[in-house]
Scaffold this motif. Structure first.
Motif, PDB file in Angstrom:
ATOM      1  N   ILE A   5      12.798   4.769  -1.050  1.00 38.19           N
ATOM      2  CA  ILE A   5      12.033   4.740  -0.164  1.00 38.19           C
ATOM      3  C   ILE A   5      12.544   5.456   1.269  1.00 38.19           C
ATOM      4  O   ILE A   5      13.542   5.644   1.285  1.00 38.19           O
ATOM      5  N   VAL A   6      11.636   5.570   2.376  1.00 35.92           N
ATOM      6  CA  VAL A   6      12.259   6.231   3.471  1.00 35.92           C
ATOM      7  C   VAL A   6      11.722   5.681   4.804  1.00 35.92           C
ATOM      8  O   VAL A   6      10.705   5.408   4.545  1.00 35.92           O
ATOM      9  N   PHE A   7      12.492   5.469   5.556  1.00 41.47           N
ATOM     10  CA  PHE A   7      12.133   5.056   7.128  1.00 41.47           C
ATOM     11  C   PHE A   7      12.421   5.925   8.029  1.00 41.47           C
ATOM     12  O   PHE A   7      13.547   6.728   7.993  1.00 41.47           O
ATOM     13  N   VAL A   8      11.384   6.438   8.606  1.00 40.86           N
ATOM     14  CA  VAL A   8      11.714   7.457   9.835  1.00 40.86           C
ATOM     15  C   VAL A   8      10.842   7.031  10.984  1.00 40.86           C
ATOM     16  O   VAL A   8      10.008   6.331  10.952  1.00 40.86           O
ATOM     17  N   PHE A  47       5.437  -0.427  -2.509  1.00 41.51           N
ATOM     18  CA  PHE A  47       5.398   0.683  -2.710  1.00 41.51           C
ATOM     19  C   PHE A  47       4.740   1.449  -3.943  1.00 41.51           C
ATOM     20  O   PHE A  47       4.748   0.672  -4.924  1.00 41.51           O
ATOM     21  N   ILE A  48       4.291   2.597  -4.018  1.00 35.13           N
ATOM     22  CA  ILE A  48       3.493   2.983  -4.922  1.00 35.13           C
ATOM     23  C   ILE A  48       4.304   4.150  -5.877  1.00 35.13           C
ATOM     24  O   ILE A  48       4.188   4.276  -6.811  1.00 35.13           O
ATOM     25  N   ALA A  49       4.769   5.086  -4.855  1.00 37.24           N
ATOM     26  CA  ALA A  49       5.453   6.435  -5.585  1.00 37.24           C
ATOM     27  C   ALA A  49       6.979   6.692  -4.961  1.00 37.24           C
ATOM     28  O   ALA A  49       7.159   6.089  -3.769  1.00 37.24           O
ATOM     29  N   GLY A  93       0.851  -1.172   0.270  1.00 37.54           N
ATOM     30  CA  GLY A  93       0.052  -0.062   0.036  1.00 37.54           C
ATOM     31  C   GLY A  93       0.789   1.260  -0.096  1.00 37.54           C
ATOM     32  O   GLY A  93       0.268   2.330  -0.015  1.00 37.54           O
ATOM     33  N   GLY A  94       1.989   1.165  -0.208  1.00 36.73           N
ATOM     34  CA  GLY A  94       2.965   2.386  -0.162  1.00 36.73           C
ATOM     35  C   GLY A  94       3.104   3.146   1.168  1.00 36.73           C
ATOM     36  O   GLY A  94       3.309   2.339   2.176  1.00 36.73           O
ATOM     37  N   GLN A  95       3.030   4.236   1.173  1.00 34.86           N
ATOM     38  CA  GLN A  95       3.096   4.923   2.335  1.00 34.86           C
ATOM     39  C   GLN A  95       2.391   4.692   3.737  1.00 34.86           C
ATOM     40  O   GLN A  95       0.991   4.402   3.403  1.00 34.86           O
TER      41      GLN A  95
END
Length: 353
Positions: free
Chosen positions: A92-95, A64-66, A28-30
């Protein structure tokens, strides 16, 4: 209870543990780590709970989608077995995380070149199994990483533990970039237990420490460590292999060795303007040590806590700064230094033999 019943009970417990272990796939992305809708099991079902210590988490081409989709790890103390990022197409980003949160990993850690890891919490590797691996693929750990279990971790590539993305500038100039200040103070690698195998790779970090009195093994053979910070080694219950290794300590980086008999390093460079190697209750053997600025070899001289050095070649250059001259010194008892060259500024030698 007889042996048969005991083995049967243990078998049931282990079977239930492995039966509950699952692969969790991100979809589902983010999204948020704590949102069950962001996870799917191997059968495509939404799980009943977020990943736990027995579950493998997987981020792949279907996750991921975008570009720059972000996984928000806001859970206080997340956990998993293996953590894997593979076959992703965009960055992609992990925060998430903070200096009070801990992400516990019971297996292997595998990143990807398109990952931006901004998770600021501590990563604690806890395992009793051999053969766990750590792959950064160019991604960094911006917070501390700890090795706490009795198992084994084998580096597969360069291990980055840094609070700044501009680590090349920092190491190249031996100072922080004022335009990219640290986001966390001095993230460290802490080795408290188990076997850490550098596997001929490079470690780039703020500081490294293998400490405590638990059984530990650190195989640093054919490996490099580059850091602006401190190297700390306690030889108590430690098996260490530093053959053909190289350690660079920048800025005011220090090396501290203590509590053991003999530890064998290879080559060590300490960069401008100031640095030092301190020994307490230990003798260190080194092939080549070079101070590219001021600094000292400092061996404790108290009886029963003697810090001693055996060095094939020692080079000391001193430093001239806006604040004045920083010289070099050797201060230790019963050291054995074969060849010494003082290049630039004043030097002092105190000791016996």
């Amino acid at each position: 209870m007889n042996k048969f019943k005991l083995f049967l009970l243990l078998g049931i417990i282990l079977s239930s543990f492995f039966a509950s272990a699952e692969d969790y796939f991100w979809v589902g992305g983010q999204g948020f780590w704590s949102d069950l809708n962001s996870w799917r099991t191997i059968t495509g079902q939404i799980p009943n709970e977020v990943p736990d210590a027995s579950d493998n988490v997987i981020f792949n081409e279907n996750s991921f989608i975008a570009p720059f989709d972000t996984v928000f790890i806001m859970t206080g103390n997340p956990t998993c077995n293996n953590f894997t990022v593979q076959n992703i197409q965009d960055t992609i980003v992990f925060v998430g995380g903070s200096n009070t949160s801990t992400f516990t990993v019971y297996g292997s850690w595998t990143m990807h070149p398109k990952v931006r890891n901004e998770y600021m919490g501590k990563i604690k590797f806890t395992s009793g199994q051999m053969g766990n691996t750590i792959t950064c693929a160019g991604a960094r750990f911006p917070g501390d990483i700890w090795f706490e279990g009795t198992g084994e971790w084998i580096l597969q590539d360069t291990l980055f533990v840094y609070d700044s993305t501009d680590w090349k500038y920092i190491l190249g100039n031996m100072m922080d970039d004022p335009y990219d200040p640290p986001t966390l103070p001095n993230p460290l690698i802490i080795h408290n237990n188990g076997r850490l195998d550098a596997n001929g790779q490079t470690i780039i970090c703020r500081g490294f420490a293998t400490i405590g009195n638990k059984e530990r093994e650190f195989d640093f053979e054919n490996s490099h460590a580059l850091m602006v910070g401190a190297w700390t080694l306690s030889a108590e219950n430690l098996t260490f292999n530093g053959n053909n290794s190289f350690i660079l300590l920048g800025g005011t980086g220090e090396m501290n060795n203590f509590n053991g008999d003999d530890i064998y390093y290879n080559d060590i460079n300490l960069y401008w303007p100031d640095g030092g190697i301190k020994n307490t209750s230990i003798r260190t053997h080194m092939r080549r040590v070079e101070f590219f600025g001021g600094g000292a070899l400092d061996g404790k001289k108290t009886a029963g806590q003697l810090g001693m050095f055996t060095i094939d070649s020692l080079f000391m250059s001193g430093a001239v700064t806006m604040s004045g001259i920083i010289g070099n010194s050797i201060n230790a008892h019963y050291s054995d230094i074969h060849y010494t060259l003082f290049k630039l500024t004043y030097s002092e030698i105190f000791g016996n033999n």
